[in-house]
Design a protein around this motif. Sequence first.
Motif, mmCIF file in Angstrom:
data_model
loop_
_atom_site.group_PDB
_atom_site.id
_atom_site.type_symbol
_atom_site.label_atom_id
_atom_site.label_comp_id
_atom_site.label_asym_id
_atom_site.label_seq_id
_atom_site.Cartn_x
_atom_site.Cartn_y
_atom_site.Cartn_z
ATOM 1 N N VAL A 72 -0.576 -4.264 -3.111
ATOM 2 C CA VAL A 72 -0.192 -2.911 -3.539
ATOM 3 C C VAL A 72 0.762 -2.302 -2.514
ATOM 4 C CG1 VAL A 72 -1.057 -0.566 -3.858
ATOM 5 C CG2 VAL A 72 -2.253 -2.479 -4.923
ATOM 6 N N GLY A 73 0.434 -2.468 -1.243
ATOM 7 C CA GLY A 73 1.308 -1.945 -0.199
ATOM 8 C C GLY A 73 2.664 -2.620 -0.200
ATOM 9 N N VAL A 74 2.677 -3.929 -0.402
ATOM 10 C CA VAL A 74 3.953 -4.668 -0.402
ATOM 11 C C VAL A 74 4.820 -4.212 -1.574
ATOM 12 C CG1 VAL A 74 4.970 -6.959 -0.758
ATOM 13 C CG2 VAL A 74 3.073 -6.680 0.828
ATOM 14 N N ALA A 87 -5.467 -4.572 -1.661
ATOM 15 C CA ALA A 87 -4.694 -3.494 -1.028
ATOM 16 C C ALA A 87 -3.343 -3.973 -0.507
ATOM 17 C CB ALA A 87 -5.510 -2.888 0.119
ATOM 18 N N ILE A 88 -3.294 -5.173 0.070
ATOM 19 C CA ILE A 88 -2.043 -5.619 0.700
ATOM 20 C C ILE A 88 -0.916 -5.794 -0.322
ATOM 21 C CG2 ILE A 88 -0.988 -7.540 1.965
ATOM 22 C CD1 ILE A 88 -3.597 -7.743 3.568
ATOM 23 N N LEU A 111 7.390 4.554 2.170
ATOM 24 C CA LEU A 111 6.706 3.460 2.855
ATOM 25 C C LEU A 111 7.662 2.279 3.014
ATOM 26 C CD1 LEU A 111 4.058 2.343 4.006
ATOM 27 C CD2 LEU A 111 3.434 1.630 1.706
ATOM 28 N N THR A 129 2.459 3.702 -8.909
ATOM 29 C CA THR A 129 2.173 3.526 -7.488
ATOM 30 C C THR A 129 1.046 4.448 -7.042
ATOM 31 O OG1 THR A 129 4.496 2.984 -7.138
ATOM 32 C CG2 THR A 129 3.215 3.527 -5.202
ATOM 33 N N LEU A 180 4.529 -0.846 7.097
ATOM 34 C CA LEU A 180 3.476 -1.576 6.381
ATOM 35 C C LEU A 180 3.030 -2.836 7.134
ATOM 36 C CD1 LEU A 180 1.846 -1.859 3.674
ATOM 37 C CD2 LEU A 180 3.654 -3.418 2.964
ATOM 38 N N GLY A 202 -2.482 3.412 -5.464
ATOM 39 C CA GLY A 202 -2.955 3.927 -4.180
ATOM 40 C C GLY A 202 -4.349 4.515 -4.282
ATOM 41 N N ASP A 209 13.561 -4.393 4.282
ATOM 42 C CA ASP A 209 14.122 -3.041 4.361
ATOM 43 C C ASP A 209 15.615 -3.086 4.682
ATOM 44 O OD1 ASP A 209 11.799 -1.696 3.750
ATOM 45 O OD2 ASP A 209 11.141 -1.562 5.834
ATOM 46 N N GLY A 237 14.294 -4.207 -0.634
ATOM 47 C CA GLY A 237 13.019 -4.125 0.082
ATOM 48 C C GLY A 237 12.759 -5.399 0.860
ATOM 49 N N VAL A 238 12.835 -6.510 0.172
ATOM 50 C CA VAL A 238 12.768 -7.828 0.810
ATOM 51 C C VAL A 238 13.844 -8.674 0.156
ATOM 52 C CG1 VAL A 238 11.387 -9.881 1.232
ATOM 53 C CG2 VAL A 238 10.272 -7.662 1.161
ATOM 54 N N VAL A 248 -0.349 6.260 -1.848
ATOM 55 C CA VAL A 248 -0.396 7.478 -2.674
ATOM 56 C C VAL A 248 0.731 8.430 -2.273
ATOM 57 C CG1 VAL A 248 -1.728 9.554 -3.159
ATOM 58 C CG2 VAL A 248 -2.851 7.325 -3.200
ATOM 59 N N SER A 279 4.683 -1.407 -3.098
ATOM 60 C CA SER A 279 5.115 -0.032 -2.850
ATOM 61 C C SER A 279 6.240 0.008 -1.819
ATOM 62 C CB SER A 279 3.915 0.787 -2.373
ATOM 63 O OG SER A 279 4.303 2.096 -2.083
ATOM 64 N N ALA A 280 6.101 -0.754 -0.740
ATOM 65 C CA ALA A 280 7.128 -0.747 0.306
ATOM 66 C C ALA A 280 8.433 -1.358 -0.185
ATOM 67 C CB ALA A 280 6.621 -1.504 1.526
ATOM 68 N N ALA A 281 8.322 -2.386 -1.014
ATOM 69 C CA ALA A 281 9.541 -3.022 -1.525
ATOM 70 C C ALA A 281 10.176 -2.192 -2.634
ATOM 71 C CB ALA A 281 9.205 -4.416 -2.049
#
Lengths: 60, 419
Positions: free
Chosen positions: B261-263, B258-259, A34, B224, A39, B228, B356, B341-342, A25, B265-267
């Motif tokens: 979504v995080g990936v 969740a994972i 992030l 995003t 992560l 979240g 990153d 990101g990746v 969020v 978002s991070a990428a």
Amino acid sequence: MPRARLDIASIVAAVGVAVLGLLVVLDGQDVLSLHFAVLAPLICATVGATLLAMGLTRRD
Amino acid sequence: MADDDQTRDLPLEEPEGESGGGGPGEPAPQTPEGEPTHELPPAAEEPTREQPAPAAAPGPRRLKRSRDDRLIAGVCGGLGKYFGIDPVIFRVAAVALVFLGGAGALLYLAAILLVPDEGSDQESGRSLSQRGLAITGVVLLVVAAGAIFSHGPFHFWPAWPLGFLLLFGLAIWWLATAERPSGGTTGGDAPRKTGQRLLLGLLVLVGSAAFAIGGAIVAGAWSTTAAGIAVLSVAVMVGLGAFAGFGRWLILPALAFAIPVGVVSAAGIDLHGGAGNREYNPVSTQQLRPSYRVGAGRLMVDVSNANLTPGDHPLKLRVGLGEAVLVVPSNVCVATKAHAGVGNVERFGESHGGVDVDFDDQPPAAGTNPRIVLDADVGMGQVLITHYREDAFDHHRGFHGFHGEDQFGPQANTGCEVR
């Protein structure tokens, strides 16, 4: 009626997922950025702590 | 389980003179409270009196954590007893391993969970399974700690496939152990219950895969922030489930949602902008747009035939999932600020890959050469800057031609001032 026992593993997983959701969020709101460097350990820590809690507590 | 263990811990043979009797004319065996027991017929105890039961075959020597020679958890003391060596040697080795990459700490933690304590009996399937979970958890926590304290994103890269393999193997093991929350399977029910469990596990895995794909799509194509908030909602559900007794069934789907979504978002994967392969060939400064975007696919901007005016030309390339390619003639300088990101950032044969990935190089143009000020961002995939587009998409040769020494000769940012 027997009362369900508090499941520690579920609590641990919930906290980890909540932290992840909060970071997503904040990333979506551009409050922070992030990165995988954050992560990846967070995912590992969440899954690891959950498995550890599952391994150290009984299910019945 | 503890009760079962105590039952197994009862001595098989009683010492001479302490037997409860059972022979003809002798009083019936009694409980510690002095009440007579009638569970065993006298005949059942005859062999112990007249014809001693054969001694149980000695089992293999077991490694156990020592109780009377322990500094922390008795691991080194147990090893000393097992091998008949002074445990100080193991302690010195363990301390040395702690300082040589931390392996000693990891092994010690694993030994605490894996090696039973002296005097305990933890051989049931449940114990093994639970210890397996705990060990995996400790390993992942140690990996997480290592990644946090190393401060290097590339350090963590090799651990991803290892982690997934670990989790996959654990899932298979867990499904195959046929544990039941209320106890183990017995007798002829075992195959049926194992089948039910495998089916249930398969359904959970398929459902989790659906959650994973859904989470990735929500985060990449929708919002995003919304993704979240959805993850937070899932966390609340798992938390409530912990009190209601069904929390464990929600853990895997919650993590599966969740994972990704995080990936995503991070990428920085942004699927807005559509999908597919898009190619732009501007031939003048006016035709060169400041920004191009593709959600998923390949985006190529080829300015090799463009007559660019001297000076800076800002250019923004955005690809959520796929490849961003910029083809420039040799007289155009490219100032690059690129993020993946990746994946990979490759500029004139110079490649940087991993997670990153940030590449920033802002050389000045040589003389009156035009300069493209590139701002490229790919969530997952590749940023590629090259002089030779023909070779870029030669499917027989792949991208080999970009790595310097080829028929085209070494590539370089030739439009820029030599530094």
